[in-house]
Design a protein around this motif. Structure first.
Motif, short mmCIF file in Angstrom:
data_model
loop_
_atom_site.label_atom_id
_atom_site.label_comp_id
_atom_site.label_asym_id
_atom_site.label_seq_id
_atom_site.Cartn_x
_atom_site.Cartn_y
_atom_site.Cartn_z
N SER A 276 0.85 -1.20 0.00
CA SER A 276 0.00 0.00 0.00
C SER A 276 0.87 1.24 0.00
O SER A 276 1.90 1.30 0.68
CB SER A 276 -0.96 0.03 1.20
OG SER A 276 -0.28 0.36 2.39
N TRP A 297 -2.54 -0.98 -3.18
CA TRP A 297 -3.59 -0.16 -2.56
C TRP A 297 -3.10 1.28 -2.44
O TRP A 297 -1.91 1.53 -2.28
CB TRP A 297 -3.91 -0.71 -1.17
CG TRP A 297 -4.51 -2.08 -1.24
CD1 TRP A 297 -3.85 -3.27 -1.20
CD2 TRP A 297 -5.90 -2.39 -1.39
NE1 TRP A 297 -4.74 -4.31 -1.32
CE2 TRP A 297 -5.99 -3.80 -1.43
CE3 TRP A 297 -7.05 -1.62 -1.50
CZ2 TRP A 297 -7.22 -4.46 -1.58
CZ3 TRP A 297 -8.26 -2.27 -1.65
CH2 TRP A 297 -8.34 -3.67 -1.68
N TYR A 298 -4.07 2.21 -2.48
CA TYR A 298 -3.74 3.63 -2.34
C TYR A 298 -4.52 4.21 -1.17
O TYR A 298 -5.75 4.18 -1.17
CB TYR A 298 -4.08 4.36 -3.65
CG TYR A 298 -3.85 5.86 -3.63
CD1 TYR A 298 -2.75 6.43 -2.98
CD2 TYR A 298 -4.73 6.72 -4.28
CE1 TYR A 298 -2.55 7.80 -2.98
CE2 TYR A 298 -4.53 8.10 -4.30
CZ TYR A 298 -3.44 8.64 -3.64
OH TYR A 298 -3.24 9.99 -3.64
N CYS A 299 -3.77 4.71 -0.19
CA CYS A 299 -4.38 5.31 1.00
C CYS A 299 -4.00 6.79 1.00
O CYS A 299 -2.93 7.16 1.47
CB CYS A 299 -3.85 4.60 2.25
SG CYS A 299 -4.60 5.20 3.77
N PRO A 300 -4.87 7.65 0.44
CA PRO A 300 -4.43 9.02 0.16
C PRO A 300 -4.26 9.95 1.38
O PRO A 300 -3.38 10.79 1.38
CB PRO A 300 -5.51 9.56 -0.78
CG PRO A 300 -6.69 8.66 -0.65
CD PRO A 300 -6.18 7.33 -0.18
N PHE A 331 -5.06 12.32 -6.64
CA PHE A 331 -6.28 11.62 -6.19
C PHE A 331 -7.28 11.48 -7.33
O PHE A 331 -7.85 10.41 -7.56
CB PHE A 331 -6.89 12.39 -5.01
CG PHE A 331 -8.13 11.75 -4.45
CD1 PHE A 331 -8.07 10.55 -3.75
CD2 PHE A 331 -9.37 12.36 -4.61
CE1 PHE A 331 -9.22 9.96 -3.23
CE2 PHE A 331 -10.53 11.79 -4.09
CZ PHE A 331 -10.44 10.59 -3.40
N ALA A 334 -6.01 8.92 -9.73
CA ALA A 334 -6.12 7.57 -9.16
C ALA A 334 -7.55 7.04 -9.27
O ALA A 334 -7.78 5.87 -9.58
CB ALA A 334 -5.69 7.59 -7.69
N ILE A 341 -8.71 2.20 -3.62
CA ILE A 341 -8.50 3.30 -2.66
C ILE A 341 -9.10 2.94 -1.31
O ILE A 341 -10.22 2.44 -1.23
CB ILE A 341 -9.12 4.60 -3.21
CG1 ILE A 341 -8.42 5.00 -4.52
CG2 ILE A 341 -9.04 5.72 -2.17
CD1 ILE A 341 -8.99 6.24 -5.19
N SER A 376 -14.50 2.76 0.43
CA SER A 376 -13.09 2.89 0.82
C SER A 376 -12.91 2.65 2.32
O SER A 376 -11.85 2.22 2.75
CB SER A 376 -12.55 4.28 0.43
OG SER A 376 -13.01 5.29 1.32
#
Ligand SMILES: [Zn+2]
Length: 434
Positions: A276, A297-300, A331, A334, A341, A376
């Motif tokens: 992530s 995974w993307y955890c903004p 963001f 993405a 997300i 999310s």
């Protein structure tokens, strides 16, 4: 033991059986006016959720009635959702005010017990706001304190969410505070410092051995505005160093979260196979494509970059504004690319007295549909945590982690600021009149 014998025995030892023997646990029927299914992105009306012990046994139409003898909880005027998941928090940070000593005072002056007491309050606050699970991504110099808080919650000594903890985190020499002290002094650091693949692998082994559910790595450190007005961040670990961490951690069946703003550090994080990306302020199209390909995974963590901006006419102030604007673009890209997300706040970077749900507002302001924002913080996060079907869902077999709000959060996320009902593992934590 026969069923009849066990039932009789359980009548005597009611409490022990309720926790240890789910089939004989207390039965609760929750009447839900609307029940949100995040995966479907839709809500069904007039449902009954049957909870036995700490799990959901069934979900049925209200017309089917409630099981006889069940305790009924009436949420027929409310919208019911799975317990929420914040995938990026720091219960051992308190949004330290620079005027009051900032980050450093935490490590230099505060006894660990004091920090643990405040972490306990942070955990309770999260739970009361409907966040029944947190991925807490490092203790900032408080060692394995998160493992201790998790144990105290799991054993019922203190209220709090389910915790997935990262313990100490890892960076390189020159890659984390405390900084700026006389070189003659050996200062404590907010993370475990390691250099070279051998030390990296050992650091990961130590943390995993002492209870880390995830390994957190800082792949960038510091950021500033470059000569061409671009956001620059300093890389830390090499690909070889991070590969040692990832290889070791995957061997334990665990995952690696990488703090990475952009540039070289983010590229190394992706090339070494991290699971992530945290923050990802400045992600190129090629990097987003690589994340999509690799299933990263993307955890903004959007909201935290709008707090505490330095004055606009200072280098820090320009940097702070550039971070937020670059992040906004990353963001949006993405989302367009369909990255996976997860909702994350960096609470602790934000004071725990502030609402966790503010991240929903930011996500929606930047173009995310409310149903995706809810995903999310439920199904997506559960999948990332390897808990798909057990967390982030209201379905048979899932943990009975259930929240309720008034209004329709699939249309407007504002009601998520005011969670009126919280159940965790079949136990009611909060029940406010609407
Ligand atoms: Zn963080």
């Amino acid at each position: 033991m026969s069923l009849a014998m066990r039932a009789a025995w359980c009548t005597v030892l009611l409490v022990a059986c309720a926790t240890a023997q789910a089939p004989f646990g207390k039965v609760i029927a929750i009447r839900a006016g609307k029940l949100v299914d995040p995966r479907a992105g839709a809500a069904r009306s007039d449902q009954v959720i049957v909870v036995r012990g700490d799990r959901i046994e069934s979900v049925r139409d209200a017309s089917a009635g409630v099981p006889s003898g069940a305790q009924v909880i009436d949420l027929s005027q409310a919208t019911v959702l799975p317990g929420l998941i914040d995938s990026h928090t720091h219960i051992f940070l308190q949004g330290e005010d620079p005027a009051e000593g900032g980050y450093d005072i935490n490590i230099l002056k505060y006894p660990l017990a004091y920090r643990a007491a405040r972490a306990t309050v942070a955990a309770r606050r999260a739970l009361e706001q409907g966040f029944t699970t947190l991925r807490d991504v490092e203790t900032e110099g408080a060692g394995y304190g998160d493992v201790g808080i998790k144990q105290a919650i799991d054993e019922g000594h203190i209220p709090g969410p389910r915790l997935f903890v990262a313990t100490r985190a890892i960076s390189t020499t020159g890659g984390y505070p405390l900084e700026g002290y006389a070189p003659e002094l050996t200062m404590p650091k907010g993370v475990q410092i390691a250099d070279g693949p051998v030390e990296m692998r050992k650091a990961a082994r130590e943390q995993l051995d002492h209870g880390a559910d995830w390994i957190k790595v800082y792949m960038t450190h510091r950021s500033w505005v470059g000569d061409n007005g671009e956001l620059v961040s300093q890389p830390t670990l090499t690909v070889e160093e991070l590969k040692a961490v990832v290889d070791e951690t995957h061997g334990w069946g665990k995952k690696v979260a990488c703090h990475a703003y952009g540039g070289i550090g983010l590229q190394r994080a992706l090339d070494a196979g991290c699971d992530s990306i945290e923050h990802g302020l400045l992600m190129s199209d090629a990097q987003i494509a690589q994340m999509k390909r690799q299933g990263t995974w993307y955890c903004p963590t959007l909201a935290v970059y709008y707090t505490d901006w330095a004055p606009a006419d200072t280098p820090e102030g320009r940097r702070d504004r550039l971070r937020a604007s670059a992040h906004e673009q990353s963001f949006r890209k993405a989302m367009k690319a369909g990255l996976k997300i997860v909702f994350g706040t960096d609470m602790g970077g934000i004071k725990w007295t502030e609402p966790i749900a503010q991240e929903f507002d930011r996500m929606v302001e930047l173009g995310m549909e409310p149903e995706d924002a809810i995903r999310s913080a439920t199904v997506n996060a559960a999948d990332m945590l390897g808990m798909g079907g057990k967390l982030g869902a209201i379905a048979p077999g899932a943990y009975a982690d259930i929240v309720a709000v008034s209004g329709d959060p699939l249309r407007d996320v504002k009601p998520l600021h005011n969670v009126q009902f919280v159940m965790k593992g079949g136990e009611v934590v909060r029940h406010q009149a609407p």
